[in-house]
Design a protein around this motif. Structure first.
Motif, mmCIF file in Angstrom:
data_model
loop_
_atom_site.group_PDB
_atom_site.id
_atom_site.type_symbol
_atom_site.label_atom_id
_atom_site.label_comp_id
_atom_site.label_asym_id
_atom_site.label_seq_id
_atom_site.Cartn_x
_atom_site.Cartn_y
_atom_site.Cartn_z
ATOM 1 N N ARG A 200 -53.251 70.302 47.653
ATOM 2 C CA ARG A 200 -52.037 70.376 48.471
ATOM 3 C C ARG A 200 -52.372 70.218 49.963
ATOM 4 O O ARG A 200 -51.717 69.472 50.689
ATOM 5 C CB ARG A 200 -51.330 71.712 48.230
ATOM 6 C CG ARG A 200 -49.985 71.826 48.962
ATOM 7 C CD ARG A 200 -49.496 73.277 49.000
ATOM 8 N NE ARG A 200 -49.323 73.831 47.669
ATOM 9 C CZ ARG A 200 -48.239 73.656 46.923
ATOM 10 N NH1 ARG A 200 -47.231 72.937 47.374
ATOM 11 N NH2 ARG A 200 -48.152 74.220 45.720
ATOM 12 N N GLU A 201 -53.402 70.951 50.398
ATOM 13 C CA GLU A 201 -53.774 70.900 51.812
ATOM 14 C C GLU A 201 -54.329 69.535 52.207
ATOM 15 O O GLU A 201 -54.041 69.029 53.292
ATOM 16 C CB GLU A 201 -54.783 72.010 52.125
ATOM 17 C CG GLU A 201 -54.243 73.416 51.969
ATOM 18 C CD GLU A 201 -53.002 73.659 52.814
ATOM 19 O OE1 GLU A 201 -52.980 73.228 53.988
ATOM 20 O OE2 GLU A 201 -52.039 74.272 52.299
ATOM 21 N N LEU A 202 -55.128 68.938 51.341
ATOM 22 C CA LEU A 202 -55.679 67.617 51.655
ATOM 23 C C LEU A 202 -54.588 66.552 51.724
ATOM 24 O O LEU A 202 -54.637 65.654 52.576
ATOM 25 C CB LEU A 202 -56.723 67.217 50.614
ATOM 26 C CG LEU A 202 -58.099 67.865 50.726
ATOM 27 C CD1 LEU A 202 -59.013 67.334 49.635
ATOM 28 C CD2 LEU A 202 -58.725 67.621 52.100
ATOM 29 N N LEU A 203 -53.627 66.625 50.842
ATOM 30 C CA LEU A 203 -52.547 65.624 50.834
ATOM 31 C C LEU A 203 -51.719 65.666 52.107
ATOM 32 O O LEU A 203 -51.082 64.674 52.473
ATOM 33 C CB LEU A 203 -51.652 65.837 49.611
ATOM 34 C CG LEU A 203 -52.248 65.400 48.270
ATOM 35 C CD1 LEU A 203 -51.415 65.949 47.106
ATOM 36 C CD2 LEU A 203 -52.358 63.882 48.176
ATOM 37 N N LYS A 204 -51.722 66.790 52.807
ATOM 38 C CA LYS A 204 -50.990 66.909 54.064
ATOM 39 C C LYS A 204 -51.692 66.199 55.217
ATOM 40 O O LYS A 204 -51.078 65.900 56.245
ATOM 41 C CB LYS A 204 -50.821 68.386 54.439
ATOM 42 C CG LYS A 204 -49.947 69.201 53.510
ATOM 43 C CD LYS A 204 -49.952 70.665 53.974
ATOM 44 C CE LYS A 204 -49.178 71.566 53.043
ATOM 45 N NZ LYS A 204 -49.264 72.995 53.482
ATOM 46 N N GLU A 259 -43.073 66.788 45.075
ATOM 47 C CA GLU A 259 -42.492 67.910 45.806
ATOM 48 C C GLU A 259 -42.187 67.581 47.257
ATOM 49 O O GLU A 259 -41.204 68.068 47.819
ATOM 50 C CB GLU A 259 -43.450 69.110 45.762
ATOM 51 C CG GLU A 259 -43.543 69.792 44.417
ATOM 52 C CD GLU A 259 -44.537 70.938 44.432
ATOM 53 O OE1 GLU A 259 -44.995 71.314 45.537
ATOM 54 O OE2 GLU A 259 -44.870 71.452 43.349
ATOM 55 N N SER A 260 -43.020 66.786 47.892
ATOM 56 C CA SER A 260 -42.832 66.539 49.328
ATOM 57 C C SER A 260 -43.555 65.276 49.754
ATOM 58 O O SER A 260 -44.345 64.701 49.005
ATOM 59 C CB SER A 260 -43.360 67.732 50.132
ATOM 60 O OG SER A 260 -44.736 67.919 49.880
ATOM 61 N N GLU A 261 -43.286 64.852 50.976
ATOM 62 C CA GLU A 261 -43.987 63.713 51.549
ATOM 63 C C GLU A 261 -45.450 64.074 51.780
ATOM 64 O O GLU A 261 -45.775 65.206 52.145
ATOM 65 C CB GLU A 261 -43.348 63.304 52.875
ATOM 66 C CG GLU A 261 -42.034 62.562 52.726
ATOM 67 C CD GLU A 261 -42.228 61.199 52.083
ATOM 68 O OE1 GLU A 261 -43.180 60.490 52.463
ATOM 69 O OE2 GLU A 261 -41.427 60.855 51.196
ATOM 70 N N VAL A 262 -46.322 63.127 51.560
ATOM 71 C CA VAL A 262 -47.746 63.371 51.775
ATOM 72 C C VAL A 262 -48.285 62.345 52.764
ATOM 73 O O VAL A 262 -47.793 61.218 52.849
ATOM 74 C CB VAL A 262 -48.534 63.300 50.448
ATOM 75 C CG1 VAL A 262 -48.066 64.389 49.486
ATOM 76 C CG2 VAL A 262 -48.414 61.938 49.797
ATOM 77 N N ALA A 263 -49.300 62.746 53.506
ATOM 78 C CA ALA A 263 -49.908 61.848 54.483
ATOM 79 C C ALA A 263 -51.011 61.002 53.864
ATOM 80 O O ALA A 263 -51.220 59.856 54.253
ATOM 81 C CB ALA A 263 -50.452 62.654 55.665
ATOM 82 N N CYS A 264 -51.742 61.594 52.928
ATOM 83 C CA CYS A 264 -52.798 60.851 52.227
ATOM 84 C C CYS A 264 -52.161 60.010 51.128
ATOM 85 O O CYS A 264 -51.400 60.522 50.310
ATOM 86 C CB CYS A 264 -53.804 61.834 51.630
ATOM 87 S SG CYS A 264 -55.039 61.053 50.560
#
Length: 336
Positions: A200-204, A259-264
């Motif tokens: 989760r944290e990495l995808l942000k 669940e949400s938009e991701v940056a990665c």
């Protein structure tokens, strides 16, 4: 002769029976809907470069002298077949060029394919603490690499007698690195994968890809255990069975993406990928652009003559294209 071939078929038929326990229920076989695939693959963009097959040559080796031949074989294969490549840990050449030729393969791989340097999160933490992050920029520039893979390995460092002590969570180190230098990053584990909250944290983060290096393949924590004396091996053995498989990680990533938009926006699915059907299944299931890696299988064919590696990859990619043509992922399959 045709007669001999038919006779051979009769004799072999008794040995080629399959049963329901062996059925691969991940796929639905559709024999009527495609011709045999052509030999050449269609190029696609990945990590800002062109690839012609979804096979990633995962980080393996370097800094040993004998690694030069291995990395040169791998780079040549990447160029010939249009694959991406991540180097093994480049720690030894940060400030000492003794083993530089082990890693200096950009000219062999060419400029079109992805080619990435690699450092451990402990080394990154130390460089940032000393304000020596320019050494990372120089490493990438001198190798003519596209960016840096940061391998996250707290268990390996702990088991390793000469391992480094992490003074802060790896996530904080990665965040600091992103804030201090403008370098494309991939983050990977080293054989035990990552849980949902780490993913989760990495995808942000604005990183280029996550490489799974999941449980089920080469496990560098277990490798370090094997260097210990027998008593410590017995004590630490339970840790060898901890981790997340590639399928478990992919399920988590897919749900997090929903669940949400991701940056990665990209995945390299590796760890426990034993064959091309595993790779095809996982890449097909991914909701993010993905390729797959098979480090140990590829390494086995890269240690000698290039011809052996070439034949292996040629056959692997041919079989992968057959899977693309005739197999559909079974949406009803829920795993074991």
């Amino acid at each position: 002769m045709e007669k001999d071939r038919k006779l051979e078929h009769i004799q072999m038929a008794f040995d080629s029976q399959t049963g329901f326990p062996e059925q691969d229920r991940r796929f639905i076989y559709e024999p009527l809907l495609a011709a045999h695939p052509e030999k050449d693959s269609h190029p696609f963009s990945f990590l800002g470069k062109q690839m012609r097959a979804p096979l990633w040559v995962s980080s393996m080796t370097g800094g040993t002298g004998v690694a030069k031949n291995i990395n040169q074989n791998l780079a040549q294969a990447c160029r010939e077949f249009g694959l991406g490549m991540g180097l093994g840990s480049c720690r030894k050449i940060l400030f000492d060029k003794t083993y530089w030729e082990d890693f200096d393969v950009r000219d062999l791989i060419g400029t079109d394919q992805p080619f990435w340097a690699n450092l451990g999160v402990a080394q990154v933490e130390q460089l940032l603490a000393k304000k020596e992050e320019q050494a990372i920029v120089d490493l990438i520039g001198n190798l003519k690499a596209d960016g840096l893979i940061v391998h996250v390995n707290p268990l390996q460092e702990w088991f390793q007698p000469e391992g480094d002590h992490l003074t802060q969570p790896p996530l904080e180190t990665i965040q600091q690195l992103l804030s201090r230098i403008q370098v494309p990053l991939i983050v990977k584990e080293v054989g035990q994968g990552m849980g949902r909250e780490s993913l989760r944290e990495l995808l942000k983060l604005p990183i280029e890809a996550i490489e799974f290096a999941a449980y089920g393949g080469t496990n560098f924590s277990k490798l370090e255990m094997m260097r210990e004396d027998e008593a410590l091996q017995t004590l630490h053995q339970p840790f060898a069975f901890v981790g997340q498989t590639a399928e478990q990680m992919l399920k988590d990533v897919n749900s997090l993406v929903d669940e949400s938009e991701v940056a990665c926006r990209s995945l390299i699915i590796s760890g426990g990928v034993k064959n091309y059907l595993d790779g095809y299944y996982l890449v097909s299931k991914s909701k993010l652009p993905a390729v797959f890696g098979m480090a140990s299988a590829v390494l086995k064919h890269a240690t000698g003559d290039y011809k052996d590696l070439k034949i292996y990859i040629e056959n692997l990619l041919s079989a992968y294209r057959m899977a693309e043509a005739y197999l559909r992922v079974n949406s009803a399959y829920e795993g074991q």
